[in-house]
Design an enzyme around this catalytic site. Structure first.
Site, PDB file in Angstrom:
ATOM      1  CB  SER A 141       5.290  -1.613  11.839  1.00 47.44           C
ATOM      2  OG  SER A 141       4.879  -0.274  12.065  1.00 47.44           O
ATOM      3  CG  HIS A 184      -5.834   2.011   5.217  1.00 48.80           C
ATOM      4  ND1 HIS A 184      -5.406   2.995   6.083  1.00 48.80           N
ATOM      5  CD2 HIS A 184      -4.822   1.122   5.113  1.00 48.80           C
ATOM      6  CE1 HIS A 184      -4.170   2.698   6.470  1.00 48.80           C
ATOM      7  NE2 HIS A 184      -3.796   1.578   5.896  1.00 48.80           N
ATOM      8  CG  ASN A 204      -1.691   1.227   1.446  1.00 47.84           C
ATOM      9  OD1 ASN A 204      -1.794   2.061   0.540  1.00 47.84           O
ATOM     10  ND2 ASN A 204      -2.282   1.380   2.627  1.00 47.84           N
ATOM     11  CD  GLU A 208      -3.439  -2.358   7.369  1.00 44.42           C
ATOM     12  OE1 GLU A 208      -2.325  -2.604   6.902  1.00 44.42           O
ATOM     13  OE2 GLU A 208      -4.071  -1.333   7.096  1.00 44.42           O
ATOM     14  N   GLY A 256       2.622   2.426  10.653  1.00 46.12           N
ATOM     15  CA  GLY A 256       3.587   3.505  10.463  1.00 46.12           C
ATOM     16  C   GLY A 256       4.300   3.921  11.743  1.00 46.12           C
ATOM     17  CE  LYS A 276      -0.152   3.298   4.718  1.00 44.71           C
ATOM     18  NZ  LYS A 276      -0.075   3.404   6.157  1.00 44.71           N
ATOM     19  CD  GLU A 291      -2.832   5.646   6.731  1.00 39.86           C
ATOM     20  OE1 GLU A 291      -2.762   5.702   5.489  1.00 39.86           O
ATOM     21  OE2 GLU A 291      -1.925   5.162   7.440  1.00 39.86           O
TER      22      GLU A 291
HETATM   23  P1  PGA Z   1       2.864   0.384   7.563  1.00 41.65           P
HETATM   24  O1  PGA Z   1       1.398   0.587   6.940  1.00 41.65           O
HETATM   25  O2  PGA Z   1       3.398  -0.914   7.005  1.00 41.65           O
HETATM   26  O3  PGA Z   1       3.651   1.585   7.087  1.00 41.65           O
HETATM   27  O4  PGA Z   1       2.709   0.335   9.029  1.00 41.65           O
HETATM   28  C1  PGA Z   1       0.528  -0.491   6.790  1.00 41.65           C
HETATM   29  C2  PGA Z   1      -0.793  -0.015   6.220  1.00 41.65           C
HETATM   30  O5  PGA Z   1      -1.289   1.034   6.650  1.00 41.65           O
HETATM   31  O6  PGA Z   1      -1.377  -0.682   5.335  1.00 41.65           O
END
Ligand code: PGA
Length: 241
Positions: free
Chosen positions: A202, A90, A8, A157, A163, A10, A92
């Protein structure tokens, strides 16, 4: 069961970077399904640059099929330009755009009707986990976000692991994936028994092997580490069994 390693990107990535990224992925990794979800404008170019066996997807789609919805992108158009999957719900988007589970469910219906495979994200915040509500929250998100007869994937997640460099422990992941599996069986019947449940938050080359070996983990949804092709490939190698 083949595992899926999904990237992803983003709001990252450039047109200029596509060729080198696709070249570094090459033919992918035997026995592992790879998927990259870049920003909308890069879907077509990435599809053209990657080997046919590497899937390309979107990070969201509109709930409506078409019409007067400025700035939204139709699932049918995403399929037409070569997307096979779409990430929906997601955290976010749930946080930044106030997306509720009911909207995620409706988008999922639209995506499936357009021939896309949704990856529906669920996960609790740190406050919810500390209050002992993680499983209740995730079960409610599943009940609200998955339409009847859902076909696709689910990604667990934990919001606090995205992140942040913090990953859930294998014990936490195992427990939550078991909870999700039970909920999927209850909600969907037989298809819920084998639906892939990805872990995200992460995931890195250094922790991928143990996370991917955890029971009921069907792959990973990778944010930051998917931006570097060598890291993404290292995670994919960890999925090879
Ligand atoms: P990350 O993001 O691997 O940077 O923690 C995962 C995600 O939000 O899909």
């Amino acid at each position: 069961m083949r595992q899926m390693i999904a990237g992803n990107w983003k709001m990252n990535g450039t047109l200029a970077g596509i060729a080198a990224y696709a070249a570094a992925l090459g033919q992918g990794v035997a026995g592992v399904d790879l998927l990259i979800c870049p920003p909308y404008p890069l879907i077509g170019p990435l599809r053209a640059a990657c080997a046919p066996g590497i899937a390309v997807g979107a990070q969201d789609c509109a709930v409506e099929q078409s019409g007067a919805h400025t700035g939204d992108v139709a699932a049918g158009l995403l399929a037409e330009i070569g997307a096979s999957h779409v990430i929906l719900g997601h955290s976010e988007r749930r946080a930044d755009h106030n997306e509720r589970s009911a909207l995620v469910r409706d988008k999922s219906r639209t995506a499936i009707a357009a021939g896309l495979t949704p990856i529906i994200c669920v996960g609790e915040t740190l406050a919810e986990r500390e209050a002992g509500e993680a499983e209740t929250v995730v079960r409610a998100q599943l009940a609200g976000s998955l339409p009847d007869g859902f076909t696709g994937l689910v990604a667990y997640e934990p919001v606090w692991a995205i992140g942040t460099g913090k990953t859930a422990t294998e014990t936490d992941v195992q427990a939550m994936h078991a909870t999700i599996r039970a909920a999927l069986k209850k909600q969907l019947g037989e298809p819920g028994e084998t639906m892939l449940i990805l872990y995200g938050g992460s995931v890195k080359p250094t922790n991928a092997a143990s996370l991917l070996a955890t029971s009921e983990v069907g792959g990973a949804l990778v944010g930051g580490a998917s931006l570097t092709a060598t890291d993404f490939m290292a995670i994919a190698e960890a999925a090879r069994r």
